[in-house]
Design a protein around this motif. Structure first.
Motif, PDB file in Angstrom:
ATOM      1  N   HIS A  21       0.858  -1.186   0.000  1.00 34.91           N
ATOM      2  CA  HIS A  21       0.000   0.000   0.000  1.00 34.91           C
ATOM      3  C   HIS A  21       0.893   1.235   0.000  1.00 34.91           C
ATOM      4  O   HIS A  21       1.939   1.257   0.659  1.00 34.91           O
ATOM      5  N   ASP A  23       1.230   5.199   0.969  1.00 30.61           N
ATOM      6  CA  ASP A  23       0.574   6.168   1.856  1.00 30.61           C
ATOM      7  C   ASP A  23       0.684   7.588   1.301  1.00 30.61           C
ATOM      8  O   ASP A  23       1.222   7.815   0.212  1.00 30.61           O
ATOM      9  N   ARG A 131     -12.039   8.869  -0.318  1.00 27.02           N
ATOM     10  CA  ARG A 131     -10.908   8.075  -0.819  1.00 27.02           C
ATOM     11  C   ARG A 131     -10.137   7.444   0.336  1.00 27.02           C
ATOM     12  O   ARG A 131      -9.664   6.307   0.237  1.00 27.02           O
ATOM     13  N   THR A 132     -10.020   8.179   1.431  1.00 27.31           N
ATOM     14  CA  THR A 132      -9.323   7.648   2.597  1.00 27.31           C
ATOM     15  C   THR A 132     -10.116   6.504   3.229  1.00 27.31           C
ATOM     16  O   THR A 132      -9.531   5.527   3.715  1.00 27.31           O
ATOM     17  N   ARG A 135      -9.218   3.500   1.265  1.00 28.25           N
ATOM     18  CA  ARG A 135      -7.850   3.053   1.533  1.00 28.25           C
ATOM     19  C   ARG A 135      -7.731   2.375   2.890  1.00 28.25           C
ATOM     20  O   ARG A 135      -7.084   1.337   3.020  1.00 28.25           O
ATOM     21  N   LEU A 139      -6.788  -1.472   3.601  1.00 31.68           N
ATOM     22  CA  LEU A 139      -5.611  -1.705   4.434  1.00 31.68           C
ATOM     23  C   LEU A 139      -5.912  -2.642   5.600  1.00 31.68           C
ATOM     24  O   LEU A 139      -5.096  -3.502   5.957  1.00 31.68           O
TER      25      LEU A 139
END
Length: 297
Positions: A21, A23, A131-132, A135, A139
């Motif tokens: 991933h 960041d 979007r976060t 993610r 994750l």
């Protein structure tokens, strides 16, 4: 048959290597499996973890993590002034979520030197928030929940954008502190919130993210509304609020003359987290009140 076996070997190798991933600091971080022990170094990051349904993985967080209620029972590992590195290491986290540019200091280097995986996140704009969610969900092994929450948030924001697309602009001064007098520039998420509602941040062009300004510069800008963050649960028109006392010597200031001075819940309008849509609703409601009264003159 040989080709099938080769594909199986490649799949096994990829599985063993884990998933990489990237960041918000541009760093690639590899995870062999979704982390089951997580530490967050900012309250907005805590909210993201809970929002995607991964609250059970949280083993440590900051003393300012106050939402949801379950977060208040998670062990505390420090504040914005200092992190308890020994406490964090003792919790044996498989992932430390870091607020990029918000968490700084030698403690982060100590955590990384001890072998902990640090993952930096910083949603700067409203559209970065969904979007976060995607993610963080991916994750932490909750991809479906992250996608679902992001879709819901996008839909709610789209509705508010459409409603205020043609709204008459209102100039706004966002007062962070009164002593010293500080505000937020156009790069801060809060300015994005105001803009969605048709608000114009009078100090959007200043270079610093949270610049100090003078009383004279605010008077010269003559904002039609003044906002400040509060620890209350809902927005409120409150010209008698103690934080606004510094403006009483300036009765010609439009916001003072018309009483367009508002307290907005700080956790909603300044926290870069999944509840930002509630901050948008609060800001829009206050600015809509200004428009109604301005039109009735």
């Amino acid at each position: 048959m040989k080709r099938f076996a080769a594909l199986c070997l490649l799949a096994a190798a990829a599985s063993a290597q884990g998933v990489v991933h990237v960041d918000d600091a541009g760093r690639s971080v590899e995870f062999p499996a979704p982390p089951s022990r997580v530490v967050t170094l900012a309250p907005n990051l805590t909210e993201f973890v809970y929002a995607v349904g991964a609250g059970a993985t949280l083993v440590g967080t900051m003393d300012t993590s106050n939402y949801p209620e379950a977060a208040t029972r998670v062990p505390r590992i420090g504040d914005y002034q200092r992190l308890d590195v020994e406490r964090i290491l003792a919790l044996k986290p498989e992932l430390v979520l870091v607020w990029h540019h918000g968490n700084q200091g030698r403690e982060l280097g100590q955590l990384e030197a001890a072998g902990l995986r640090l993952f930096y996140l910083e949603p700067k704009r409203i559209d970065d928030v969904p979007r976060t969610l995607v993610r963080v969900g991916a994750l932490l092994g909750h991809a479906d929940a992250g996608e679902a929450q992001a879709a819901r948030l996008r839909a709610e924001l789209a509705e508010l954008r459409q409603k205020h697309a043609g709204a008459a602009p209102v100039s706004v001064f966002f007062q962070v502190w009164s002593q010293p007098l500080m505000t937020l520039n156009g790069e801060h998420l809060t300015s994005d919130v105001l803009a969605l509602c048709g608000g114009r941040n009078v100090f959007a062009s200043l270079p610093a993210l949270a610049p100090q300004v003078s009383l004279e510069s605010v008077v010269a800008a003559d904002p039609q509304a003044i906002f400040t963050a509060t620890d209350e649960s809902s927005w409120r028109r409150d010209p008698d609020r103690r934080a606004f006392a510094i403006w009483q010597p300036f009765p010609r200031l439009t916001a003072v003359r018309r009483g367009w001075m508002y307290g907005i819940p700080g956790d909603l309008i300044t926290r870069q987290g999944p509840r930002i849509v509630e901050g948008v609703r609060a800001a829009c409601a206050a600015l809509d009140e200004v428009r109604r009264e301005r039109a009735a003159r």
